[in-house]
Design a protein around this motif. Structure first.
Motif, PDB file in Angstrom:
ATOM      1  N   THR A  94      60.107  -7.246  49.883  1.00  0.00           N
ATOM      2  CA  THR A  94      59.923  -7.683  48.492  1.00  0.00           C
ATOM      3  C   THR A  94      58.616  -8.451  48.334  1.00  0.00           C
ATOM      4  OG1 THR A  94      61.241  -9.689  48.888  1.00  0.00           O
ATOM      5  CG2 THR A  94      62.404  -7.753  48.023  1.00  0.00           C
ATOM      6  N   LEU A  95      58.250  -9.235  49.347  1.00  0.00           N
ATOM      7  CA  LEU A  95      56.984  -9.974  49.277  1.00  0.00           C
ATOM      8  C   LEU A  95      55.788  -9.031  49.257  1.00  0.00           C
ATOM      9  CD1 LEU A  95      57.725 -12.889  51.791  1.00  0.00           C
ATOM     10  CD2 LEU A  95      57.397 -13.114  49.321  1.00  0.00           C
ATOM     11  N   VAL A  96      55.876  -7.952  50.038  1.00  0.00           N
ATOM     12  CA  VAL A  96      54.762  -7.002  50.103  1.00  0.00           C
ATOM     13  C   VAL A  96      54.722  -6.124  48.856  1.00  0.00           C
ATOM     14  CG1 VAL A  96      53.771  -5.076  51.394  1.00  0.00           C
ATOM     15  CG2 VAL A  96      54.802  -7.003  52.631  1.00  0.00           C
ATOM     16  N   ASP A  97      55.873  -5.583  48.464  1.00  0.00           N
ATOM     17  CA  ASP A  97      55.895  -4.609  47.366  1.00  0.00           C
ATOM     18  C   ASP A  97      55.532  -5.208  46.010  1.00  0.00           C
ATOM     19  OD1 ASP A  97      56.449  -2.503  48.971  1.00  0.00           O
ATOM     20  OD2 ASP A  97      58.510  -2.186  48.300  1.00  0.00           O
ATOM     21  N   ARG A  98      55.690  -6.510  45.861  1.00  0.00           N
ATOM     22  CA  ARG A  98      55.354  -7.089  44.554  1.00  0.00           C
ATOM     23  C   ARG A  98      53.875  -6.909  44.240  1.00  0.00           C
ATOM     24  NH1 ARG A  98      55.198 -13.699  45.375  1.00  0.00           N
ATOM     25  NH2 ARG A  98      53.909 -13.697  47.260  1.00  0.00           N
ATOM     26  N   HIS A  99      53.042  -6.790  45.288  1.00  0.00           N
ATOM     27  CA  HIS A  99      51.608  -6.604  45.043  1.00  0.00           C
ATOM     28  C   HIS A  99      51.295  -5.175  44.608  1.00  0.00           C
ATOM     29  CE1 HIS A  99      50.611 -10.611  46.357  1.00  0.00           C
ATOM     30  NE2 HIS A  99      51.378 -10.444  47.418  1.00  0.00           N
ATOM     31  N   ALA A 100      52.235  -4.244  44.845  1.00  0.00           N
ATOM     32  CA  ALA A 100      52.051  -2.885  44.312  1.00  0.00           C
ATOM     33  C   ALA A 100      52.185  -2.885  42.799  1.00  0.00           C
ATOM     34  CB  ALA A 100      53.084  -1.938  44.926  1.00  0.00           C
ATOM     35  N   THR A 141      40.324   5.005  56.941  1.00  0.00           N
ATOM     36  CA  THR A 141      41.583   4.876  56.215  1.00  0.00           C
ATOM     37  C   THR A 141      41.564   3.634  55.334  1.00  0.00           C
ATOM     38  OG1 THR A 141      42.796   5.945  58.015  1.00  0.00           O
ATOM     39  CG2 THR A 141      44.086   4.656  56.440  1.00  0.00           C
ATOM     40  N   ARG A 142      41.903   3.817  54.067  1.00  0.00           N
ATOM     41  CA  ARG A 142      42.041   2.713  53.119  1.00  0.00           C
ATOM     42  C   ARG A 142      43.349   2.946  52.378  1.00  0.00           C
ATOM     43  NH1 ARG A 142      38.291   2.277  55.941  1.00  0.00           N
ATOM     44  NH2 ARG A 142      36.114   1.786  55.455  1.00  0.00           N
ATOM     45  N   LEU A 143      44.339   2.119  52.612  1.00  0.00           N
ATOM     46  CA  LEU A 143      45.649   2.300  51.996  1.00  0.00           C
ATOM     47  C   LEU A 143      45.855   1.203  50.959  1.00  0.00           C
ATOM     48  CD1 LEU A 143      47.616   4.561  52.771  1.00  0.00           C
ATOM     49  CD2 LEU A 143      48.977   2.879  54.011  1.00  0.00           C
ATOM     50  N   THR A 144      45.981   1.569  49.694  1.00  0.00           N
ATOM     51  CA  THR A 144      46.205   0.581  48.646  1.00  0.00           C
ATOM     52  C   THR A 144      47.648   0.098  48.696  1.00  0.00           C
ATOM     53  OG1 THR A 144      46.913   2.197  47.009  1.00  0.00           O
ATOM     54  CG2 THR A 144      44.525   1.743  47.165  1.00  0.00           C
ATOM     55  N   TYR A 145      47.915  -0.988  47.967  1.00  0.00           N
ATOM     56  CA  TYR A 145      49.286  -1.507  47.925  1.00  0.00           C
ATOM     57  C   TYR A 145      50.242  -0.494  47.303  1.00  0.00           C
ATOM     58  CZ  TYR A 145      48.515  -6.181  49.746  1.00  0.00           C
ATOM     59  OH  TYR A 145      48.260  -7.236  50.588  1.00  0.00           O
ATOM     60  N   ALA A 146      49.789   0.217  46.284  1.00  0.00           N
ATOM     61  CA  ALA A 146      50.648   1.231  45.658  1.00  0.00           C
ATOM     62  C   ALA A 146      50.949   2.357  46.639  1.00  0.00           C
ATOM     63  CB  ALA A 146      49.984   1.779  44.402  1.00  0.00           C
ATOM     64  N   ASP A 153      54.565   3.526  48.342  1.00  0.00           N
ATOM     65  CA  ASP A 153      55.094   4.888  48.247  1.00  0.00           C
ATOM     66  C   ASP A 153      55.342   5.492  49.630  1.00  0.00           C
ATOM     67  OD1 ASP A 153      54.882   4.574  45.537  1.00  0.00           O
ATOM     68  OD2 ASP A 153      53.023   5.744  45.328  1.00  0.00           O
ATOM     69  N   ARG A 154      54.402   5.292  50.541  1.00  0.00           N
ATOM     70  CA  ARG A 154      54.565   5.870  51.888  1.00  0.00           C
ATOM     71  C   ARG A 154      55.750   5.256  52.613  1.00  0.00           C
ATOM     72  NH1 ARG A 154      49.648   6.499  55.897  1.00  0.00           N
ATOM     73  NH2 ARG A 154      51.412   7.328  57.088  1.00  0.00           N
ATOM     74  N   THR A 155      55.907   3.949  52.504  1.00  0.00           N
ATOM     75  CA  THR A 155      57.006   3.298  53.222  1.00  0.00           C
ATOM     76  C   THR A 155      58.351   3.565  52.549  1.00  0.00           C
ATOM     77  OG1 THR A 155      56.461   1.231  52.055  1.00  0.00           O
ATOM     78  CG2 THR A 155      55.583   1.513  54.278  1.00  0.00           C
ATOM     79  N   ASP A 156      58.368   3.712  51.229  1.00  0.00           N
ATOM     80  CA  ASP A 156      59.619   4.092  50.552  1.00  0.00           C
ATOM     81  C   ASP A 156      60.079   5.472  51.030  1.00  0.00           C
ATOM     82  OD1 ASP A 156      59.762   1.762  49.127  1.00  0.00           O
ATOM     83  OD2 ASP A 156      59.090   2.618  47.218  1.00  0.00           O
ATOM     84  N   ASP A 157      59.134   6.390  51.099  1.00  0.00           N
ATOM     85  CA  ASP A 157      59.461   7.749  51.531  1.00  0.00           C
ATOM     86  C   ASP A 157      59.940   7.764  52.983  1.00  0.00           C
ATOM     87  OD1 ASP A 157      59.369  10.680  50.975  1.00  0.00           O
ATOM     88  OD2 ASP A 157      57.905  10.638  52.597  1.00  0.00           O
ATOM     89  N   LEU A 158      59.239   7.029  53.824  1.00  0.00           N
ATOM     90  CA  LEU A 158      59.610   6.985  55.235  1.00  0.00           C
ATOM     91  C   LEU A 158      60.938   6.250  55.438  1.00  0.00           C
ATOM     92  CD1 LEU A 158      58.970   7.601  58.151  1.00  0.00           C
ATOM     93  CD2 LEU A 158      57.438   5.602  58.201  1.00  0.00           C
ATOM     94  N   ALA A 159      61.216   5.246  54.606  1.00  0.00           N
ATOM     95  CA  ALA A 159      62.488   4.533  54.712  1.00  0.00           C
ATOM     96  C   ALA A 159      63.660   5.473  54.464  1.00  0.00           C
ATOM     97  CB  ALA A 159      62.523   3.362  53.728  1.00  0.00           C
ATOM     98  N   ARG A 160      63.501   6.440  53.557  1.00  0.00           N
ATOM     99  CA  ARG A 160      64.566   7.420  53.321  1.00  0.00           C
ATOM    100  C   ARG A 160      64.778   8.306  54.551  1.00  0.00           C
ATOM    101  NH1 ARG A 160      62.286   7.127  48.062  1.00  0.00           N
ATOM    102  NH2 ARG A 160      60.775   8.788  48.507  1.00  0.00           N
ATOM    103  N   VAL A 205      51.815  -0.167  61.199  1.00  0.00           N
ATOM    104  CA  VAL A 205      52.203  -1.067  60.106  1.00  0.00           C
ATOM    105  C   VAL A 205      53.145  -0.345  59.143  1.00  0.00           C
ATOM    106  CG1 VAL A 205      51.376  -2.580  58.270  1.00  0.00           C
ATOM    107  CG2 VAL A 205      49.991  -2.245  60.335  1.00  0.00           C
ATOM    108  N   VAL A 206      52.838   0.899  58.823  1.00  0.00           N
ATOM    109  CA  VAL A 206      53.690   1.691  57.924  1.00  0.00           C
ATOM    110  C   VAL A 206      55.088   1.842  58.526  1.00  0.00           C
ATOM    111  CG1 VAL A 206      54.025   4.000  56.952  1.00  0.00           C
ATOM    112  CG2 VAL A 206      51.776   2.906  56.832  1.00  0.00           C
ATOM    113  N   LEU A 207      55.162   2.147  59.805  1.00  0.00           N
ATOM    114  CA  LEU A 207      56.461   2.296  60.472  1.00  0.00           C
ATOM    115  C   LEU A 207      57.273   1.018  60.395  1.00  0.00           C
ATOM    116  CD1 LEU A 207      55.521   4.319  63.690  1.00  0.00           C
ATOM    117  CD2 LEU A 207      57.132   5.027  61.918  1.00  0.00           C
ATOM    118  N   MET A 208      56.653  -0.114  60.687  1.00  0.00           N
ATOM    119  CA  MET A 208      57.399  -1.369  60.706  1.00  0.00           C
ATOM    120  C   MET A 208      57.913  -1.737  59.319  1.00  0.00           C
ATOM    121  SD  MET A 208      55.602  -3.809  63.545  1.00  0.00           S
ATOM    122  CE  MET A 208      54.011  -3.878  62.756  1.00  0.00           C
TER     123      MET A 208
END
Length: 565
Positions: A8-14, A29-34, A38-45, A69-72
Motif C-alpha cells: 500500500t505504501l508503494v502503490d499509493r505513488h502510482a 530499464t526505467r519502470l514508472t510507479y504506474a 501493473d507488473r506486480t499486480d499481474d505477477l501477484a495473480r 524487486v518486481v518479484l519481491m
C-alpha cells in the motif's frame, strides 16, 4: 482505513505520481510507479494461482536487478513473505536456508504468465502483522537463525521522518538482497516516491561503484562502514550528486568522517545502527559532519526511531544511570517477530518488559549521554562484524568441526589494522603427524559458507589452550604474525611481479609474497583487493578493474595479466 503494508505504501505513488520513475537500471530499464504497480499486480495473480497466500514463504534466488524487486513486491501483494538468498553463496548454504524456511516455491526469475488458467486466484493482500521477509543471520550454536520481520516493522522504518528520503531522490540499491540493508534501500525509496538506482549485479570495485553512483545521479546511499572508509581513504572521492550518506553495520571512524567532510562539503552524514532483529535501523545519528571535531575519536549511534524505545540495563535488567555503560535492549514497532521455527532461541533474545511488551536483548554495550544520544562500547559476547555482516564465531567453529580431518577448532575476531575486524581460525588436526592441508580446508569451507564466514587466516595448533573450567582460552590463542602466512614460494623476478609483490605486502601487511601465493589465502578480501586495484592504477596508469583482478588466482597470474614492461 486501508492497512499500512509495504504494497500500500508503494502503490499509493502510482496514483500520486504515476509517471515518476520507480526503478532505474543502467541497462536502460526505467519502470514508472504506474508500470511497477501493473507488473506486480499481474505477477501477484500468477503467484496466487501457484498457492502463495498470507504467511507463505517464497524463496528468491535472483541477482540484484529490476526483476528481483518486481518479484519481491509481487510476493508481498499475495500476503506471502520473501526469503531472499544470494545466488553467489554456496548452493549447500542456500539449500539449508530453503529447507529451514519451509519455502516450497523458489523463484529464480519471473514466472511464465501463460501457465496460469483464466480463472486466476485473486491475491490475498497482507495485513500489517503478516511476515514481510525472512533473512538469515549467523547463529552461535552453528545454525543460522532466520529473522522474520513484519509489514508493520518495515512500515515503521520506511515512514520514519528522520530517514529524510524525498520524492525526486535517487537511492542506491547495492546491498545483497539477503542483507537487511536492502530493506532500507528498496522500500525506504519506493514507500516515499523516490527512484531506486539499481546497481549491476555482483560485487563492484570501489571505482566502479563510484562511477555507477555518478552516472545514476545517486543522491542517497547506505554503505557499510568498511566500504565508506574505503571510498574516502583509498579512492578519496565521493559522488558529486550525493546529498545524504548513511553508514553503519560496524563502527564508523571519526577520522574518516572528517576526511569525508573535506571531500564533500555540504554532504549530510548519518550513522545508522540496528541489529537485523530490529529491522535495519534502531537509532540514527544525523549531522556527523558537524559532530566530529579533532578531539572526537568515536561516532555516536544516536537516538531511536519513532515508536522505538531503547533501554540501557544492567545484568538484573535494571536501568543504569546516564553515563554508565550497560547492555542495550530495544522495544517497539521495529522489532522482528522472532526467529523462524526456533521458539527457544526467540525466548532467550526477545524478553518481556513489565506489562507484557517485548524487548530485544542486543548484546551491545552502550552508554547514554545526558542529551539522550547513545554511544557504542563493544559487545558482551564473541559476536563480530565482518564487512557489515554479523558473525557468530560459534557457527564457524561448528562448520569447521564437520571436516573429517579436524579434531577441534576455534575462531576469533581480530583487529585488521584498519579499524575493522577479520576472522582467524585455529585448528587441531585429527592426525597430528599428518597435519592439515590448510589450503584444502579453506576450499572445503568456501563451498559450505558465505564468503564473509571464510577466515582470513588459518593457524594449526597441536592443542587449543583451555581455561580452568575446560573452555577455550581465547586470550591465550597466538596472534597470527600478519594478515596471513606467506609461504614464500617462487620469488618475484620481472618488474610486474615485483610491483605486485610490493603492493600485496603493503596492503596485506606481510613481509614477503611468493608468485604462487593467493591473495585471499593471505588474508585479503574484496575491500583490500580494491586497494590493490587503486595502487596498480596509480603505478601503471592503466584502467585496472576489480573484476580483472579477481580472475587472477595467484600473484604470478596477476603480474602476467599486467605484462612485463
Amino acid at each position: 482505513m486501508t492497512p499500512i503494508t509495504v504494497p500500500t505504501l508503494v502503490d499509493r505513488h502510482a496514483e500520486i505520481t504515476p509517471d515518476a520513475v520507480a526503478l532505474w537500471h543502467p541497462d536502460g530499464t526505467r519502470l514508472t510507479y504506474a508500470r511497477l504497480r501493473d507488473r506486480t499486480d499481474d505477477l501477484a495473480r500468477v503467484l496466487a494461482a501457484r498457492g502463495v497466500r498470507r504467511e507463505t514463504p517464497v524463496g528468491i534466488v535472483v541477482p540484484r536487478g529490476v526483476d528481483a524487486v518486481v518479484l519481491m513486491l509481487a510476493v508481498l501483494k499475495c500476503g506471502g513473505y520473501c526469503v531472499p538468498l544470494d545466488p553467489e553463496h554456496p548452493e549447500s548454504h542456500r539449500r539449508r536456508a530453503i529447507a529451514d524456511s519451509g519455502a516450497s516455491l523458489v523463484l529464480t526469475g519471473i514466472p511464465d504468465r501463460s501457465v496460469v488458467e483464466e480463472r486466476d486466484t485473486l491475491p490475498e493482500p497482507p495485513l500489517p502483522g503478516n511476515a514481510a521477509y525472512l533473512v538469515y543471520t549467523s547463529g552461535s550454536t552453528g545454525v543460522p537463525k532466520g529473522v522474520v520481520a513484519t509489514h508493520d516493522s518495515v512500515a515503521n522504518l520506511v515512514t520514519a521522518p528522520d530517514l529524510g528520503i524525498e520524492p525526486g531522490d535517487r537511492v542506491l540499491h547495492y546491498a545483497p538482497l539477503a542483507f537487511d540493508a536492502s530493506v532500507f534501500e528498496l522500500w525506504g525509496a519506493l514507500a516515499r516516491g523516490a527512484t531506486v538506482a539499481v546497481a549491476p549485479p555482483g560485487t563492484l570495485g570501489t571505482r566502479d561503484l563510484l562511477d555507477f553512483m555518478e552516472s545514476a545521479s545517486v543522491t542517497v546511499a547506505w554503505l557499510t562502514a568498511g566500504l565508506f572508509h574505503e571510498l574516502v581513504t583509498v579512492e578519496k572521492r565521493l559522488p558529486t550528486s550525493l546529498r545524504m550518506l548513511f553508514a553503519g553495520g560496524d563502527t564508523v571512524r571519526a577520522d574518516v568522517v572528517r576526511r569525508a567532510v573535506a571531500l564533500s562539503p555540504g554532504l549530510r552524514l548519518v550513522n545508522g545502527y540496528g541489529p537485523t532483529e530490529c529491522t535495519t535501523f534502531t537509532t540514527l545519528q544525523h549531522g556527523l559532519e558537524e559532530l566530529v571535531t579533532e578531539d572526537e575519536h568515536t561516532v555516536p549511534i544516536g537516538r531511536p526511531l519513532p515508536r522505538v524505545a531503547t533501554h540501557v540495563l544492567d545484568e538484573r535488567l535494571d536501568p543504569v544511570p546516564d553515563g554508565v555503560i550497560g547492555q542495550l535492549y530495544v522495544s517497539g514497532a521495529n522489532l522482528a517477530r522472532g526467529y523462524h521455527g526456533r521458539p527457544g532461541v526467540t525466548a532467550e533474545r526477545f524478553v518481556p518488559l513489565p506489562g507484557g511488551a517485548r524487548m530485544y536483548r542486543t548484546g551491545d554495550l552502550v552508554r547514554r549521554r545526558p542529551d539522550g544520544v547513545l554511544e557504542f562500547h563493544g559487545r558482551v559476547d564473541r559476536q563480530v562484524k565482518i564487512r557489515g555482516f554479523r558473525v557468530e564465531p560459534g557457527e564457524l567453529e561448528a562448520r569447521l568441526g564437520e571436516h573429517p580431518e579436524i579434531r577441534a577448532a576455534a575462531a576469533v575476531g581480530a583487529p585488521d589494522g584498519d579499524g575493522g575486524t577479520r576472522l582467524v581460525a585455529y585448528l587441531v588436526a585429527e592426525n597430528a603427524e599428518a597435519g592439515l592441508d590448510l589450503d584444502g580446508v579453506r576450499s572445503w569451507l568456501a563451498e559450505r559458507v558465505p564468503p564473509y564466514l571464510v577466515p582470513s587466516a588459518f593457524l594449526q595448533l597441536p592443542e587449543l589452550p583451555l581455561t580452568a573450567n575446560g573452555k577455550v582460552d581465547t586470550a591465550a590463542l597466538p596472534a597470527p604474525d600478519s594478515a596471513g602466512v606467506s609461504r614464500g614460494q617462487r620469488a618475484p623476478r620481472t618488474p610486474a611481479e615485483k610491483l605486485v609483490a610490493e603492493i600485496w605486502c603493503e596492503v596485506l601487511g606481510v613481509e614477503e609474497v611468493g608468485m604462487d601465493d593467493n591473495f585471499f589465502e593471505l588474508g585479503g578480501d574484496s575491500l583490500r583487493m580494491n586497494r590493490v586495484a587503486a595502487a596498480l592504477r596509480k603505478a601503471t596508469g592503466r584502467p585496472v578493474a576489480l573484476a580483472d583482478l579477481l580472475l587472477a588466482e595467484t600473484a604470478g597470474e596477476l603480474a602476467r595479466s599486467l605484462g612485463d614492461d
